[in-house]
Write a protein that holds these residues in place. Structure first.
Motif, PDB file in Angstrom:
ATOM      1  N   THR A 106      39.431  26.252  48.901  1.00 14.13           N
ATOM      2  CA  THR A 106      39.449  27.131  47.730  1.00 14.13           C
ATOM      3  C   THR A 106      39.178  28.567  48.178  1.00 14.13           C
ATOM      4  O   THR A 106      38.523  28.799  49.199  1.00 14.13           O
ATOM      5  N   LEU A 107      39.683  29.516  47.418  1.00 18.28           N
ATOM      6  CA  LEU A 107      39.483  30.922  47.774  1.00 18.28           C
ATOM      7  C   LEU A 107      38.032  31.352  47.698  1.00 18.28           C
ATOM      8  O   LEU A 107      37.579  32.177  48.485  1.00 18.28           O
ATOM      9  N   LEU A 108      37.287  30.790  46.755  1.00 14.68           N
ATOM     10  CA  LEU A 108      35.883  31.156  46.607  1.00 14.68           C
ATOM     11  C   LEU A 108      34.959  30.346  47.514  1.00 14.68           C
ATOM     12  O   LEU A 108      33.788  30.671  47.650  1.00 14.68           O
ATOM     13  N   GLY A 109      35.483  29.288  48.110  1.00 13.33           N
ATOM     14  CA  GLY A 109      34.660  28.456  48.980  1.00 13.33           C
ATOM     15  C   GLY A 109      33.634  27.622  48.228  1.00 13.33           C
ATOM     16  O   GLY A 109      32.603  27.252  48.781  1.00 13.33           O
ATOM     17  N   ARG A 110      33.916  27.351  46.970  1.00 14.97           N
ATOM     18  CA  ARG A 110      32.980  26.553  46.161  1.00 14.97           C
ATOM     19  C   ARG A 110      33.743  25.840  45.057  1.00 14.97           C
ATOM     20  O   ARG A 110      34.899  26.132  44.802  1.00 14.97           O
TER      21      ARG A 110
END
Length: 81
Positions: free
Chosen positions: A45-49
């Motif tokens: 994911t782009l947000l890393g979460r």
């Protein structure tokens, strides 16, 4: 594709078809998935979460596609990254 097909089918009846595609949301179901799999999903994911349920609920009420006063495209698929 299902969103666009349904919009094409029902748009002439004034029915709007929209979809929110949030990915994996932190819910009790995710608690049963192994930590390795969850980490792998986070890394992609782009947000890393993972998303919180309220983040997706907020999207539903603030998206221009759901505003009755706006003139959105007949089909809208909003992918949340």
């Amino acid at each position: 594709m299902l969103t666009k097909t349904a919009a094409a089918e029902y748009g002439s009846s004034g029915i709007r078809v929209n979809a929110i595609c949030p990915g994996v949301i932190i819910t009790p179901l995710v608690a049963h998935i192994s930590a390795d799999i969850v980490e792998g999903v986070k890394q992609r994911t782009l947000l890393g979460r993972l998303r919180q349920p309220q983040e997706v609920a907020d999207l539903r009420f603030t998206s221009p596609a759901t505003n009755q006063d706006s003139s959105p495209a007949p089909a809208c698929s909003l992918t949340v990254v």
